[in-house]
Design a protein around this motif. Structure first.
Motif, PDB file in Angstrom:
ATOM      1  N   LYS A  29      -8.972   4.288  45.894  1.00 43.32           N
ATOM      2  CA  LYS A  29      -9.074   4.785  47.286  1.00 43.32           C
ATOM      3  C   LYS A  29      -8.276   4.791  48.208  1.00 43.32           C
ATOM      4  CE  LYS A  29     -13.384   5.957  50.645  1.00 43.32           C
ATOM      5  NZ  LYS A  29     -13.868   5.278  50.211  1.00 43.32           N
ATOM      6  N   GLU A  30      -8.269   3.362  48.439  1.00 43.32           N
ATOM      7  CA  GLU A  30      -7.171   3.264  50.318  1.00 43.32           C
ATOM      8  C   GLU A  30      -6.172   3.086  49.206  1.00 43.32           C
ATOM      9  OE1 GLU A  30      -9.709   1.212  48.776  1.00 43.32           O
ATOM     10  OE2 GLU A  30     -10.973  -0.123  50.135  1.00 43.32           O
ATOM     11  N   ASN A  31      -5.567   2.807  47.564  1.00 43.24           N
ATOM     12  CA  ASN A  31      -4.330   3.484  47.593  1.00 43.24           C
ATOM     13  C   ASN A  31      -3.217   4.281  48.024  1.00 43.24           C
ATOM     14  OD1 ASN A  31      -1.675   2.166  45.956  1.00 43.24           O
ATOM     15  ND2 ASN A  31      -2.138   4.289  44.872  1.00 43.24           N
ATOM     16  N   GLU A  32      -4.525   6.136  47.551  1.00 47.84           N
ATOM     17  CA  GLU A  32      -4.539   6.891  47.759  1.00 47.84           C
ATOM     18  C   GLU A  32      -4.305   7.033  49.237  1.00 47.84           C
ATOM     19  OE1 GLU A  32      -7.228  11.257  47.025  1.00 47.84           O
ATOM     20  OE2 GLU A  32      -6.835   9.942  44.730  1.00 47.84           O
ATOM     21  N   ALA A  33      -5.284   6.868  50.212  1.00 52.79           N
ATOM     22  CA  ALA A  33      -5.542   7.224  51.824  1.00 52.79           C
ATOM     23  C   ALA A  33      -3.851   6.395  51.961  1.00 52.79           C
ATOM     24  CB  ALA A  33      -6.001   5.863  52.271  1.00 52.79           C
ATOM     25  N   LEU A  34      -3.272   5.333  51.654  1.00 51.92           N
ATOM     26  CA  LEU A  34      -1.670   4.827  52.148  1.00 51.92           C
ATOM     27  C   LEU A  34      -0.551   5.627  51.364  1.00 51.92           C
ATOM     28  CD1 LEU A  34      -2.119   1.142  51.766  1.00 51.92           C
ATOM     29  CD2 LEU A  34      -1.995   2.388  54.202  1.00 51.92           C
ATOM     30  N   VAL A  35      -1.053   6.421  50.125  1.00 52.16           N
ATOM     31  CA  VAL A  35       0.056   7.523  49.875  1.00 52.16           C
ATOM     32  C   VAL A  35       0.151   8.756  51.010  1.00 52.16           C
ATOM     33  CG1 VAL A  35       0.842   9.324  48.602  1.00 52.16           C
ATOM     34  CG2 VAL A  35      -0.176   6.753  47.426  1.00 52.16           C
ATOM     35  N   ASN A  36      -1.259   9.167  51.643  1.00 56.85           N
ATOM     36  CA  ASN A  36      -1.147   9.669  52.339  1.00 56.85           C
ATOM     37  C   ASN A  36      -0.638   9.661  53.675  1.00 56.85           C
ATOM     38  OD1 ASN A  36      -2.213  11.704  50.704  1.00 56.85           O
ATOM     39  ND2 ASN A  36      -3.991  10.983  51.787  1.00 56.85           N
ATOM     40  N   HIS A  37      -1.104   7.903  53.916  1.00 55.00           N
ATOM     41  CA  HIS A  37      -0.762   7.812  55.374  1.00 55.00           C
ATOM     42  C   HIS A  37       1.382   7.834  55.405  1.00 55.00           C
ATOM     43  CE1 HIS A  37      -4.262   5.693  56.553  1.00 55.00           C
ATOM     44  NE2 HIS A  37      -4.399   7.337  56.424  1.00 55.00           N
ATOM     45  N   PHE A  38       2.290   7.853  54.024  1.00 54.25           N
ATOM     46  CA  PHE A  38       2.819   7.169  53.920  1.00 54.25           C
ATOM     47  C   PHE A  38       3.616   8.617  54.507  1.00 54.25           C
ATOM     48  CE2 PHE A  38       6.660   8.599  51.588  1.00 54.25           C
ATOM     49  CZ  PHE A  38       7.106   7.742  51.582  1.00 54.25           C
ATOM     50  N   PHE A  39       3.210   9.885  54.275  1.00 49.37           N
ATOM     51  CA  PHE A  39       3.669  11.154  53.855  1.00 49.37           C
ATOM     52  C   PHE A  39       3.141  11.506  55.873  1.00 49.37           C
ATOM     53  CE2 PHE A  39       3.686  11.546  49.462  1.00 49.37           C
ATOM     54  CZ  PHE A  39       4.867  11.758  49.471  1.00 49.37           C
ATOM     55  N   ALA A  40       2.120  11.257  56.447  1.00 53.51           N
ATOM     56  CA  ALA A  40       1.923  11.416  57.435  1.00 53.51           C
ATOM     57  C   ALA A  40       2.935  10.869  58.325  1.00 53.51           C
ATOM     58  CB  ALA A  40       0.657  10.779  58.185  1.00 53.51           C
ATOM     59  N   SER A  41       3.662   9.688  58.195  1.00 51.86           N
ATOM     60  CA  SER A  41       4.301   8.758  58.608  1.00 51.86           C
ATOM     61  C   SER A  41       6.257   9.251  58.853  1.00 51.86           C
ATOM     62  CB  SER A  41       4.612   7.339  57.933  1.00 51.86           C
ATOM     63  OG  SER A  41       5.777   7.446  57.044  1.00 51.86           O
ATOM     64  N   VAL A  42       6.142  10.173  57.777  1.00 59.69           N
ATOM     65  CA  VAL A  42       7.954  11.308  57.750  1.00 59.69           C
ATOM     66  C   VAL A  42       7.320  12.177  59.240  1.00 59.69           C
ATOM     67  CG1 VAL A  42       8.971  13.041  56.561  1.00 59.69           C
ATOM     68  CG2 VAL A  42       7.163  11.021  55.670  1.00 59.69           C
ATOM     69  N   GLU A  43       6.054  12.487  59.482  1.00 58.41           N
ATOM     70  CA  GLU A  43       5.591  13.652  60.540  1.00 58.41           C
ATOM     71  C   GLU A  43       6.024  12.483  61.663  1.00 58.41           C
ATOM     72  OE1 GLU A  43       4.560  16.975  60.183  1.00 58.41           O
ATOM     73  OE2 GLU A  43       5.659  16.284  58.222  1.00 58.41           O
ATOM     74  N   ILE A  44       4.935  11.505  61.825  1.00 53.84           N
ATOM     75  CA  ILE A  44       4.746  10.413  63.452  1.00 53.84           C
ATOM     76  C   ILE A  44       6.853  10.030  63.608  1.00 53.84           C
ATOM     77  CG2 ILE A  44       3.944   8.164  64.150  1.00 53.84           C
ATOM     78  CD1 ILE A  44       1.989  11.154  64.112  1.00 53.84           C
ATOM     79  N   GLY A  45       7.302   9.584  62.375  1.00 52.84           N
ATOM     80  CA  GLY A  45       8.762   9.151  62.621  1.00 52.84           C
ATOM     81  C   GLY A  45       9.403  10.571  62.853  1.00 52.84           C
ATOM     82  N   ARG A  46       9.696  11.201  62.548  1.00 46.84           N
ATOM     83  CA  ARG A  46      10.090  12.823  63.593  1.00 46.84           C
ATOM     84  C   ARG A  46       9.852  13.106  65.068  1.00 46.84           C
ATOM     85  NH1 ARG A  46       7.798  16.999  61.396  1.00 46.84           N
ATOM     86  NH2 ARG A  46       7.105  17.479  63.105  1.00 46.84           N
ATOM     87  N   LEU A  47       8.886  12.394  64.719  1.00 47.94           N
ATOM     88  CA  LEU A  47       8.206  12.881  66.823  1.00 47.94           C
ATOM     89  C   LEU A  47       8.575  11.961  67.335  1.00 47.94           C
ATOM     90  CD1 LEU A  47       5.681  14.588  67.625  1.00 47.94           C
ATOM     91  CD2 LEU A  47       4.060  13.123  66.948  1.00 47.94           C
ATOM     92  N   ALA A  48       9.283  10.938  66.568  1.00 51.56           N
ATOM     93  CA  ALA A  48       9.321   9.409  67.564  1.00 51.56           C
ATOM     94  C   ALA A  48      10.825   9.763  67.952  1.00 51.56           C
ATOM     95  CB  ALA A  48       8.945   7.775  66.873  1.00 51.56           C
ATOM     96  N   HIS A  49      11.426  10.565  66.638  1.00 50.31           N
ATOM     97  CA  HIS A  49      12.985  10.724  67.233  1.00 50.31           C
ATOM     98  C   HIS A  49      12.801  11.934  68.187  1.00 50.31           C
ATOM     99  CE1 HIS A  49      15.776   9.491  63.814  1.00 50.31           C
ATOM    100  NE2 HIS A  49      16.062   8.834  64.891  1.00 50.31           N
ATOM    101  N   GLU A  50      12.287  12.718  68.043  1.00 49.34           N
ATOM    102  CA  GLU A  50      11.654  14.239  69.455  1.00 49.34           C
ATOM    103  C   GLU A  50      11.175  13.464  70.322  1.00 49.34           C
ATOM    104  OE1 GLU A  50       7.879  17.031  68.182  1.00 49.34           O
ATOM    105  OE2 GLU A  50       9.579  17.386  66.191  1.00 49.34           O
ATOM    106  N   LEU A  51      10.990  12.509  70.722  1.00 49.54           N
ATOM    107  CA  LEU A  51      10.500  11.337  71.644  1.00 49.54           C
ATOM    108  C   LEU A  51      12.304  11.076  72.307  1.00 49.54           C
ATOM    109  CD1 LEU A  51       8.198   9.080  71.855  1.00 49.54           C
ATOM    110  CD2 LEU A  51       8.295  11.572  73.115  1.00 49.54           C
ATOM    111  N   VAL A  52      12.926  10.585  71.200  1.00 48.36           N
ATOM    112  CA  VAL A  52      14.475  10.765  71.819  1.00 48.36           C
ATOM    113  C   VAL A  52      15.069  11.475  72.480  1.00 48.36           C
ATOM    114  CG1 VAL A  52      16.613   8.918  71.122  1.00 48.36           C
ATOM    115  CG2 VAL A  52      13.950   9.194  70.133  1.00 48.36           C
ATOM    116  N   ALA A  53      15.181  12.554  71.449  1.00 46.96           N
ATOM    117  CA  ALA A  53      16.330  13.733  71.751  1.00 46.96           C
ATOM    118  C   ALA A  53      15.483  14.387  72.843  1.00 46.96           C
ATOM    119  CB  ALA A  53      15.621  14.853  70.760  1.00 46.96           C
TER     120      ALA A  53
END
Lengths: 469, 196, 318
Positions: free
Chosen positions: A137-161
C-alpha cells in the motif's frame, strides 16, 4: 574481495561512475569518477561580462539559477553596484523556485527509485529488485507521488518562468537585478502556484521521507562520515542584502566556524590534469588536461578546505543554521533536503509579500573596463563560487568551483578520500550483482556531474575574503 | 552650335551610364542611411521609425539592385568593363600613380579614361555592391535562402557580414566623393552633362 | 507496438531532459504509457551500471533498425572521446563517440535534442576545449535537429509524435522541423509593433521592444512568442523584458554574443572590438585619410591649381 564498477551511474544530473571494492559484503574502498570534461571557463574568456549570467547557466540544467546568481553577484561585485530591493527579492524567488524544483525532482525521480518497487514499464525496467521493504500500500502511494512530483516539479519551473521568461535557463537573474516588475496579477499567480507546491511539500514530500526513514532506519548509519561541511550562504536578506537567510559557514568535526576562502586549495594528484607542485588556490591553478596520467581516475579535481574534504548541500546548510544536527547518514541527507524545501517554500511566501509594485527591479550600470569580482552563493548541492576578471571590457579570466567538485571529489595529494568516497566506506552490499545500497548512498548527495565537468584556468590570485556566518 | 560639337566628339559618359549613375547614387545613400538606422536606431540618421527606415531600405535596395544589374549588363555589352576593370597595365602604373597621390612627385602621370585608383575603386564598388546585395537578400528572404545563411555560418554572422560590407562600401564611396570634388572639376561636370 | 526510444546523454547539462519533464498535456506519464517505449534515459531511467549496458546491448541486437535514438549533448573528440564516457562496457570505458556511432548506425531515426547535439552549442563554443562535434558530424545518416537551449518540451514531443504517427516531418535546410522552426521570433513577436514604431527598451526590465538590447529575434527561427514556455504557455524571454539570445540558431552562442549587443564582436589578430566601435573606427580612419590628403593638397597648392582650371574649356574640334 571484489571490484564493482557502476557506470553509467544514472539518475544524477548527467551520469558519473563509481568503483568500489567489496570485502565480506562491505565496501572497503571507493573511487568516484568524473567521466566528463568540458573546459567551460575557457569558453567564457573574451566574452562580454554581462553574458556570463546567461551563458554560465549552461553549465548545469538543474541548478541553472544558482549559476546565474553566482555570475550576477560576481559582476555586481566587480562593477560595485547592487540590485534594488525588488530585484533582490525577485532573484531570491527565482532561485528559491529552482531549489524547490531540484529538491522535489531529486527525491522522487532520482533517489526514491532505489527504495521502491516501480511499475513494470520502461524506463523503470530493467532495474534492481533487491531490498524493497515498503508494504504494498505504501509502495503504491509512493509510486503515485512519483508521478505527482513530475507535475509539481513542472509547477516549480513555472514559477521560474513567470519571473524569468523560461526554465531551465531563465533570463530573470542578471547583474543589476531582475526584469519582471511585480504586479498584482503576477504576484497572485505566483502565490497560487507556490501554495500548491508548498501543500505538496508539507503534506506529501516531508511525510514521505519520514516513511522511508522508518522503513530503512539502518540508512541513518549507512553513508555517515565526519561532519565536515561548507556553504557560502544563500538568499540575501535585509535592506542591502548583507545577511543571508541560510548563512555561510564551515563545519569541522561538527563545530561551526567562519569561512575563510584562503583555505580552499585544489589537489590534482588523482585527476587527469598535469600535476602542480603543491595544492593551489583555485584562482592560481594551472590546469592542463592529461588523460595518460598515472594513478589518476577522475576529471574532477579535489578541492579541500585546509586538510578537510567538505560536504555541501541541504544537510550542511541546516547544520550551519542549527536546524538539523542529528547525524550525517544517508537518511539525514534525504530528510534535510525535504526539510530545506519546506523552509524555502515558506520563506518564498514571505518574499512575495515583500515585493513592492511600482518600485524598480533593475539597476542600470556600466561594465567597468578593468575589474575583478567574486560571486559566492549556496547552490542546491552546496557551495558555489564564480571568480571573474575583466580587462578592456571583456572577460579575461573566469573560474567556477561547483558543489559537486567538493562532494564527488577524488582523493587529494595525501590520499585522503573525498566526501562521497568517505561515506561509501562500510556500506553493506548484500548482492554484488545488484548493489542498490551504493546508489542510495551516492544519490543522497545529489551528485551533479554536469556541474563538476569543468576545468579551472590559470590566473592571478583573487581577493581573499572572510564570510561572516 | 554646341550640339554640332557634341556630335563630333564621343561623350566621356554615355547617357545610359549617367542615368544609371544617378539612379544608384541616391539608392546607395538611402540604403546606407536606412541601414545604419536599422543597425542602431538614432534620429540624426533621418528616420523617425524603424518602419520608415525598413521601407526605405526595401525600396532603395531594389532600385540599387536593378540599376546595378543594368549597369553590369550595359558594361558587358559595350565592352565598357574594359575601361573599368584593372588590367596588367593598371598594376604596373599603380606605383607611379601612388607616388603622385602621396605627394612624392610633382609629375602628374597621364592615364587613359580612368587612372589606376579609379579603376580599383570602381571595381571594388562593383564587387562589394554585388556581395552586399547577396547578403542583403539572404537576410531579407532568409527562409527561402537558407543555404546562404548556412554558408555564412548562421543568420547573425550573415548580418555582421552585411554590416562589415556596408563599412567597406561607405569607405569607398567617401573616397570617390573626395576625389571627384578635388580632382579635375571638368570630369565632375561630365557625369552631369556627359562632356568634359 | 510503441516504438522504442533510447535517450543518450553525452556532454550535456541535462537541461533538455529536465525541460522535457516540463511537458504538459501530454505530459511524461502519457509519453511513457502511450506514445513510446522509453527504454533508456540517463537522467530518469531506473537502470544503472550493467543494467544500463544491457539495454544498449539489446538495442543493438534485438531492436536493430527499430528504435529512435535521441542524443542530448555534444560529442567530444579530444583524447579519442575520453572526455565523455557513457559507461563501462565489459570493464572498458565506452565513449560517447563510440556509443553515438554504434547506436546511431542501427537506429531507425536519430534526433539531436538541444542546440549542443544539433549544432555544437555552448560546449563547443570558441575555443572548443574538448573539440566537440554535433551529432550530424559524427554520423553518416540524416539527423533530425530539434535545437533550443533547452528544447521546449513541445518541440520534442511534437517531433516524436509526428515521427510515430505521420513519419518524418518537413525539415528546413538545417534539418529542423518547419512546424516549430519555420518563422523568426521577430516576425511572431508580440512587441513587433514597438519595433516598427521605434519604441525601444533602454535597459532590461522595460516593457518595449528589446532590439536595442541586442535581441536576436530577427535572426532566430523558433515559435517561442506563440508557443511560450513552461506549463500553460506562461512566458518567454521577451515577455520577461529581456532580449532573445538566439538559442535555437546554429551559431549559438558564439555568433549571438554579446547577448546584449546587436552584432558579434569583430575579432582581429590580438584585439577584439564591438561591431559598432569597429564601425566608428573605420569611419574615423577614413576621415583621417581623406583629411590628410586634403591637407597635403592644400599645402602643395595642388587643390588651388585644380580649382583654378575650373570646369574646363569648350571641347576642341579635332
Amino acid at each position: 574481495m571484489k571490484k564493482i564498477i557502476i557506470g553509467p551511474f544514472t539518475r544524477a544530473n548527467n551520469s558519473c561512475a563509481v568503483e568500489v571494492i567489496v570485502e565480506n559484503k562491505k565496501v572497503v574502498d571507493a573511487r568516484c569518477k568524473g567521466i566528463f570534461f568540458r573546459g567551460f571557463e575557457l569558453i567564457l574568456r573574451g566574452k562580454d561580462p554581462r553574458d556570463a549570467s546567461y551563458l554560465a547557466q549552461r553549465i548545469c540544467g538543474i541548478c541553472s539559477s544558482a549559476h546565474a546568481t553566482a555570475a550576477s553577484l560576481a559582476l555586481e561585485n566587480a562593477a560595485g553596484i547592487e540590485p534594488p530591493r525588488n530585484g533582490r527579492l525577485l532573484r531570491n524567488l527565482i532561485l528559491g523556485a529552482d531549489f524547490l524544483q531540484n529538491h522535489i525532482r531529486h527525491l522522487y525521480l532520482f533517489s526514491l527509485v532505489d527504495f521502491i518497487t516501480c511499475p513494470k514499464i520502461a524506463p523503470f525496467v530493467p532495474s534492481y529488485s533487491v531490498d524493497k521493504r515498503l508494504p504494498k500500500k505504501e509502495n503504491e502511494a509512493l509510486v503515485n507521488h512519483f508521478f505527482a512530483s513530475v507535475e509539481i516539479g513542472r509547477l516549480a519551473h513555472e514559477l521560474v518562468a513567470l519571473l524569468g521568461g523560461k526554465a531551465p535557463f531563465s533570463h530573470g537573474i542578471l547583474a543589476g537585478g531582475s526584469t519582471v516588475p511585480p504586479s498584482a496579477d503576477i504576484i497572485m499567480n505566483f502565490k497560487a502556484k507556490l501554495q500548491k507546491i508548498n501543500d505538496f511539500i508539507r503534506n506529501i514530500m516531508v511525510p514521505d521521507v519520514y516513511l522511508l526513514a522508518e522503513a530503512y532506519p539502518d540508512y541513518y548509519e549507512i553513508g555517515s562520515r565526519q561532519p565536515n561541511m561548507l556553504d557560502f550562504g544563500v538568499f540575501p536578506s535585509g535592506e542591502r542584502g548583507r545577511r543571508k537567510h541560510f548563512p555561510a559557514g564551515a563545519v569541522i568535526n561538527g563545530r561551526l566556524q567562519r569561512v575563510r576562502t584562503a583555505l580552499i586549495k585544489e589537489h590534482l594528484s588523482k585527476s587527469w590534469y598535469a600535476d602542480a607542485e603543491e595544492p593551489q588556490q583555485p584562482s592560481q591553478a594551472e590546469t592542463i588536461p592529461d588523460i595518460k596520467k598515472k594513478g589518476a581516475y577522475s576529471w574532477i579535481k579535489a578541492p579541500r578546505y585546509g586538510k578537510w574534504a567538505m560536504e555541501g548541500g541541504p544537510l550542511a546548510r541546516l547544520w550551519i543554521r542549527g536546524d538539523y544536527r542529528r547525524g550525517t547518514g544517508t537518511m539525514d541527507r534525504i530528510i534535510a533536503r525535504a526539510l530545506e524545501a519546506e523552509k524555502i517554500g515558506l520563506l518564498m511566501e514571505s518574499w512575495v509579500n515583500e515585493l513592492e509594485p511600482g518600485k524598480p527591479v533593475f539597476t542600470p550600470f556600466e561594465v567597468p573596463p578593468e575589474a575583478e569580482g567574486v560571486g559566492l552563493t549556496g547552490a542546491m548541492r552546496g557551495p558555489l563560487g564564480h571568480w571573474l576578471r575583466i580587462e578592456k571590457g571583456r572577460i579575461t579570466h573566469y573560474q567556477v568551483i561547483t558543489p559537486t567538485a567538493w562532494n564527488f571529489s577524488p582523493r587529494d595529494n595525501h590520499g585522503r578520500r573525498g566526501p562521497v568516497e568517505e561515506a561509501l566506506i562500510g556500506t553493506p552490499v548484500a548482492n554484488e550483482k545488484e548493489p542498490v545500497e551504493i546508489g542510495r548512498v551516492i544519490r543522497a548527495f545529489d551528485v551533479c556531474s554536469s556541474c563538476s565537468a569543468h576545468v579551472l584556468s590559470a590566473g592571478k590570485q583573487v581577493q581573499e575574503m572572510v564570510i561572516l556566518p | 552650335m554646341l550640339t554640332s560639337f557634341r556630335k563630333l566628339k564621343k561623350p566621356r559618359h554615355s547617357g545610359v551610364i549617367r542615368l544609371l549613375h544617378w539612379s544608384y547614387t541616391p539608392a546607395m545613400f538611402a540604403s546606407l542611411f536606412s541601414g545604419l538606422y536599422i543597425n542602431k536606431p538614432r534620429r540624426f540618421l533621418g528616420f523617425r521609425s524603424m518602419n520608415s527606415a525598413r521601407k526605405t531600405h526595401f525600396i532603395s535596395q531594389f532600385v540599387l539592385l536593378f540599376s546595378f544589374l543594368a549597369r553590369v549588363i550595359y558594361g558587358l555589352q559595350n565592352k565598357n568593363y574594359r575601361e573599368i576593370l584593372p588590367n596588367r597595365k593598371t598594376w604596373k602604373n599603380l606605383p607611379k600613380f601612388l607616388k603622385y597621390e602621396l605627394f612624392l612627385t610633382h609629375k602628374n602621370p597621364k592615364f587613359p579614361k580612368y587612372n589606376p585608383g579609379q579603376k580599383i575603386l570602381f571595381s571594388g564598388l562593383a564587387v562589394f555592391t554585388l556581395l552586399q546585395v547577396i547578403t542583403g537578400l539572404g537576410l531579407y528572404a532568409s527562409s527561402s535562402w537558407q543555404k546562404l545563411t548556412k554558408l555564412a555560418g548562421g543568420l547573425n554572422p550573415l548580418r555582421q557580414l552585411h554590416y562589415l560590407l556596408a563599412l567597406v562600401l561607405s569607405t569607398l564611396v567617401s573616397g570617390h566623393l573626395y576625389f571627384v570634388f578635388t580632382h579635375e572639376p571638368k570630369k565632375l561636370k561630365s557625369i552631369f552633362t556627359g562632356y568634359e | 507496438m510503441k516504438p522504442p526510444v533510447i535517450w543518450l546523454g553525452t556532454n550535456t547539462c541535462a537541461g533538455d531532459s529536465l525541460s522535457f519533464l516540463n511537458a504538459y498535456d501530454p505530459g511524461y506519464q502519457f509519453f511513457i504509457n502511450e506514445l513510446v517505449d522509453f527504454r533508456y534515459n540517463y537522467l530518469i531511467g531506473a537502470a544503472e551500471g550493467n543494467t544500463s549496458i544491457q539495454i544498449f546491448e539489446s538495442a543493438l541486437t534485438e531492436l536493430s533498425g527499430q528504435y529512435i535514438l535521441i542524443v542530448e549533448g555534444t560529442i567530444p573528440t579530444l583524447f579519442a572521446g575520453m572526455c565523455s564516457i557513457i559507461g563501462y562496457r565489459n570493464g572498458q570505458p565506452w565513449t560517447a563517440l563510440q556509443a553515438v556511432k554504434e547506436l546511431g548506425a542501427k537506429a531507425r531515426y536519430v534526433i539531436a535534442a538541444g542546440t549542443c547535439a544539433a549544432f555544437g552549442g555552448p560546449y563547443s563554443s570558441d575555443p572548443n576545449p574538448t573539440r566537440s562535434l554535433p551529432v550530424h558530424k559524427v554520423l553518416d545518416k540524416p539527423v533530425i535537429n530539434v535545437p533550443g537551449c533547452p528544447i521546449n518540451p513541445e518541440w520534442m514531443m511534437g517531433t516524436l509524435m509526428h515521427l510515430v504517427r505521420y513519419g518524418e516531418p518537413e525539415l528546413d535546410d538545417y534539418n529542423r522541423p518547419k512546424l516549430f522552426y519555420g518563422e523568426t521570433i521577430h516576425n511572431l513577436c508580440q512587441r513587433r509593433q514597438y519595433f516598427d514604431d521605434s519604441i525601444f527598451a533602454k535597459k532590461p526590465g522595460e516593457p518595449w521592444c528589446m532590439y536595442k538590447l541586442g535581441c536576436k529575434g530577427p535572426t532566430t527561427y523558433a515559435d517561442c512568442p506563440y508557443r511560450q514556455w513552461n506549463g500553460e504557455h506562461l512566458s518567454w524571454p521577451v515577455k520577461a523584458n529581456t532580449p532573445c539570445i538566439g538559442c535555437t540558431s546554429p551559431e549559438f552562442p558564439d555568433g549571438d554574443m554579446p547577448f546584449f549587443s546587436h552584432l558579434p564582436d569583430v575579432k582581429l589578430p590580438g584585439i577584439r572590438l564591438s561591431a559598432n566601435r569597429f564601425g566608428m573606427l573605420t569611419a574615423a580612419a577614413t576621415a583621417l585619410g581623406i583629411g590628410a590628403h586634403l591637407a597635403g593638397s592644400i599645402v602643395n597648392g595642388r587643390l588651388f591649381k585644380t580649382w583654378q582650371k575650373g570646369f574646363g574649356t569648350k571641347p576642341k574640334r579635332k
